[in-house]
Design a protein around this motif. Structure first.
Motif, PDB file in Angstrom:
ATOM      1  N   GLN A 196       0.831  -1.200   0.000  1.00  0.00           N
ATOM      2  CA  GLN A 196       0.000   0.000   0.000  1.00  0.00           C
ATOM      3  C   GLN A 196       0.873   1.260   0.000  1.00  0.00           C
ATOM      4  O   GLN A 196       1.929   1.320   0.632  1.00  0.00           O
ATOM      5  CB  GLN A 196      -0.929   0.002   1.203  1.00  0.00           C
ATOM      6  CG  GLN A 196      -2.024  -1.061   1.127  1.00  0.00           C
ATOM      7  CD  GLN A 196      -2.978  -0.788  -0.026  1.00  0.00           C
ATOM      8  OE1 GLN A 196      -3.714   0.195  -0.028  1.00  0.00           O
ATOM      9  NE2 GLN A 196      -2.973  -1.676  -1.022  1.00  0.00           N
ATOM     10  N   LEU A 197       0.416   2.249  -0.740  1.00  0.00           N
ATOM     11  CA  LEU A 197       1.108   3.530  -0.813  1.00  0.00           C
ATOM     12  C   LEU A 197       0.686   4.416   0.342  1.00  0.00           C
ATOM     13  O   LEU A 197      -0.481   4.405   0.749  1.00  0.00           O
ATOM     14  CB  LEU A 197       0.774   4.219  -2.131  1.00  0.00           C
ATOM     15  CG  LEU A 197       1.177   3.454  -3.389  1.00  0.00           C
ATOM     16  CD1 LEU A 197       0.547   4.084  -4.620  1.00  0.00           C
ATOM     17  CD2 LEU A 197       2.691   3.401  -3.539  1.00  0.00           C
ATOM     18  N   GLU A 198       1.620   5.187   0.848  1.00  0.00           N
ATOM     19  CA  GLU A 198       1.313   6.121   1.932  1.00  0.00           C
ATOM     20  C   GLU A 198       0.688   7.395   1.367  1.00  0.00           C
ATOM     21  O   GLU A 198       0.995   7.790   0.237  1.00  0.00           O
ATOM     22  CB  GLU A 198       2.584   6.491   2.693  1.00  0.00           C
ATOM     23  CG  GLU A 198       3.270   5.338   3.390  1.00  0.00           C
ATOM     24  CD  GLU A 198       4.508   5.807   4.142  1.00  0.00           C
ATOM     25  OE1 GLU A 198       4.473   6.954   4.660  1.00  0.00           O
ATOM     26  OE2 GLU A 198       5.493   5.064   4.178  1.00  0.00           O
ATOM     27  N   PRO A 199      -0.157   8.055   2.132  1.00  0.00           N
ATOM     28  CA  PRO A 199      -0.648   9.370   1.694  1.00  0.00           C
ATOM     29  C   PRO A 199       0.505  10.367   1.625  1.00  0.00           C
ATOM     30  O   PRO A 199       1.434  10.314   2.432  1.00  0.00           O
ATOM     31  CB  PRO A 199      -1.647   9.768   2.788  1.00  0.00           C
ATOM     32  CG  PRO A 199      -1.975   8.496   3.499  1.00  0.00           C
ATOM     33  CD  PRO A 199      -0.754   7.630   3.406  1.00  0.00           C
ATOM     34  N   MET A 200       0.430  11.265   0.676  1.00  0.00           N
ATOM     35  CA  MET A 200       1.435  12.320   0.596  1.00  0.00           C
ATOM     36  C   MET A 200       1.362  13.215   1.817  1.00  0.00           C
ATOM     37  O   MET A 200       0.282  13.419   2.397  1.00  0.00           O
ATOM     38  CB  MET A 200       1.209  13.163  -0.661  1.00  0.00           C
ATOM     39  CG  MET A 200       1.759  12.541  -1.927  1.00  0.00           C
ATOM     40  SD  MET A 200       3.565  12.706  -2.076  1.00  0.00           S
ATOM     41  CE  MET A 200       3.731  14.451  -2.458  1.00  0.00           C
ATOM     42  N   THR A 260       6.008   5.542  -3.855  1.00  0.00           N
ATOM     43  CA  THR A 260       5.929   5.276  -2.417  1.00  0.00           C
ATOM     44  C   THR A 260       4.705   5.918  -1.783  1.00  0.00           C
ATOM     45  O   THR A 260       4.266   5.499  -0.720  1.00  0.00           O
ATOM     46  CB  THR A 260       7.186   5.819  -1.711  1.00  0.00           C
ATOM     47  OG1 THR A 260       7.306   7.231  -1.997  1.00  0.00           O
ATOM     48  CG2 THR A 260       8.439   5.090  -2.188  1.00  0.00           C
ATOM     49  N   HIS A 261       4.164   6.959  -2.434  1.00  0.00           N
ATOM     50  CA  HIS A 261       3.074   7.745  -1.872  1.00  0.00           C
ATOM     51  C   HIS A 261       2.032   8.027  -2.955  1.00  0.00           C
ATOM     52  O   HIS A 261       2.297   7.844  -4.146  1.00  0.00           O
ATOM     53  CB  HIS A 261       3.598   9.074  -1.317  1.00  0.00           C
ATOM     54  CG  HIS A 261       4.442   8.926  -0.081  1.00  0.00           C
ATOM     55  ND1 HIS A 261       5.679   8.323  -0.096  1.00  0.00           N
ATOM     56  CD2 HIS A 261       4.216   9.310   1.210  1.00  0.00           C
ATOM     57  CE1 HIS A 261       6.185   8.335   1.132  1.00  0.00           C
ATOM     58  NE2 HIS A 261       5.326   8.929   1.926  1.00  0.00           N
ATOM     59  N   PHE A 265      -3.950   1.914  -2.993  1.00  0.00           N
ATOM     60  CA  PHE A 265      -4.305   3.094  -2.203  1.00  0.00           C
ATOM     61  C   PHE A 265      -5.725   2.941  -1.656  1.00  0.00           C
ATOM     62  O   PHE A 265      -6.561   3.838  -1.787  1.00  0.00           O
ATOM     63  CB  PHE A 265      -4.167   4.359  -3.039  1.00  0.00           C
ATOM     64  CG  PHE A 265      -4.057   5.636  -2.243  1.00  0.00           C
ATOM     65  CD1 PHE A 265      -3.057   5.797  -1.292  1.00  0.00           C
ATOM     66  CD2 PHE A 265      -4.932   6.684  -2.460  1.00  0.00           C
ATOM     67  CE1 PHE A 265      -2.943   6.971  -0.561  1.00  0.00           C
ATOM     68  CE2 PHE A 265      -4.833   7.869  -1.740  1.00  0.00           C
ATOM     69  CZ  PHE A 265      -3.835   8.012  -0.782  1.00  0.00           C
ATOM     70  N   GLY A 266      -5.975   1.798  -1.080  1.00  0.00           N
ATOM     71  CA  GLY A 266      -7.249   1.564  -0.407  1.00  0.00           C
ATOM     72  C   GLY A 266      -8.454   1.583  -1.320  1.00  0.00           C
ATOM     73  O   GLY A 266      -9.567   1.864  -0.867  1.00  0.00           O
TER      74      GLY A 266
END
Length: 243
Positions: free
Chosen positions: A4-8, A180-181, A230-231
């Motif tokens: 999963q990508l992290e939020p910016m 990554t984000h 991303f969810g």
């Protein structure tokens, strides 16, 4: 890849987007920029060239001003008011101290916390070769983010009144094969489509498809492809380098 990508990061106010050509940001991350300007964030565009060599049927002397006009209209769609050009020669932009100096000057002038650029690597995910201009500008942006804060690198900028700025906290690379984000694309997607459509002269040469269908298919497809990481939310992805 299913990680999963992290939020910016959200704790910033000013960003500077630096790319090689008109339309680079519209293909890469305009939906994210539209959402950020909606939140009251200040974003400035700096383009290394005017894209004057990008259309085979239009000579550079005529093409450059046309593409500049389309870029300014495109930026306005997503809430960006300031668009600047460095006037490096399209197609033969060279990585080196001259390009680093120009980008460092822009960073010192606009004093961003976040700097945005486009994929600087040799390929697009290993399946298509990247252009020399994208490689040169992306790499120079990553370097200039540090140059801008060092008074002993390009001291002539200080003499011109551009004092060092060591406030860049992140460089975000759009179009990376190793993101990554991510940013929710939902709010800005429609405006990003309209923003890309402002580059109509270029798009009509690029494809025989209906321009709006082409833009919608490309941008929506990329955003939806990122949703799995991303969810389930359509997203614009970035590879984030912290400073």
């Amino acid at each position: 890849m299913t990680d999963q990508l992290e939020p910016m990061p959200a704790d910033w106010q000013r960003a500077l987007a630096v790319v090689a050509h008109p339309d680079d940001l519209e293909y890469g991350c305009a939906a994210a920029i539209a959402g950020w300007t909606d939140e009251g964030r200040e974003i400035t565009y700096v383009l290394a060239s005017r894209g004057e060599a990008g259309i085979d049927t239009i000579e550079p002397a005529k093409c450059g001003p046309l593409r500049e006009q389309e870029q300014r209209a495109s930026a306005a769609v997503v809430g960006v008011r300031t668009v600047e050009f460095l006037d490096h020669k399209d197609g033969v932009i060279e990585y080196g101290t001259g390009l680093r100096r120009d980008i460092a000057a822009a960073i010192r002038k606009h004093r961003p916390e976040l700097v945005i650029t486009l994929n600087h690597r040799d390929t697009w995910g290993g399946v298509a070769w990247n252009t020399p201009d994208h490689q040169a500008v992306g790499r120079a942006v990553l370097d200039a983010a540090g140059d801008a804060g060092n008074r002993w690198i390009f001291p002539e900028l200080g003499e011109q009144g551009l004092q060092p700025w060591d406030g860049v906290r992140w460089v975000a690379v759009a179009g990376s094969a190793s993101p990554t984000h991510a940013v929710d694309a939902t709010r800005g997607l429609e405006r990003s489509i309209r923003s890309l459509l402002e580059h109509r002269t270029y798009i009509e040469v690029l494809t025989d498809e209906d321009p709006e269908t082409y833009c919608r298919t490309f941008l929506s497809g990329n955003a939806e492809a990122a949703a799995a990481r991303f969810g389930g939310t359509p997203a614009i992805t970035f590879e984030l380098f912290r400073r």
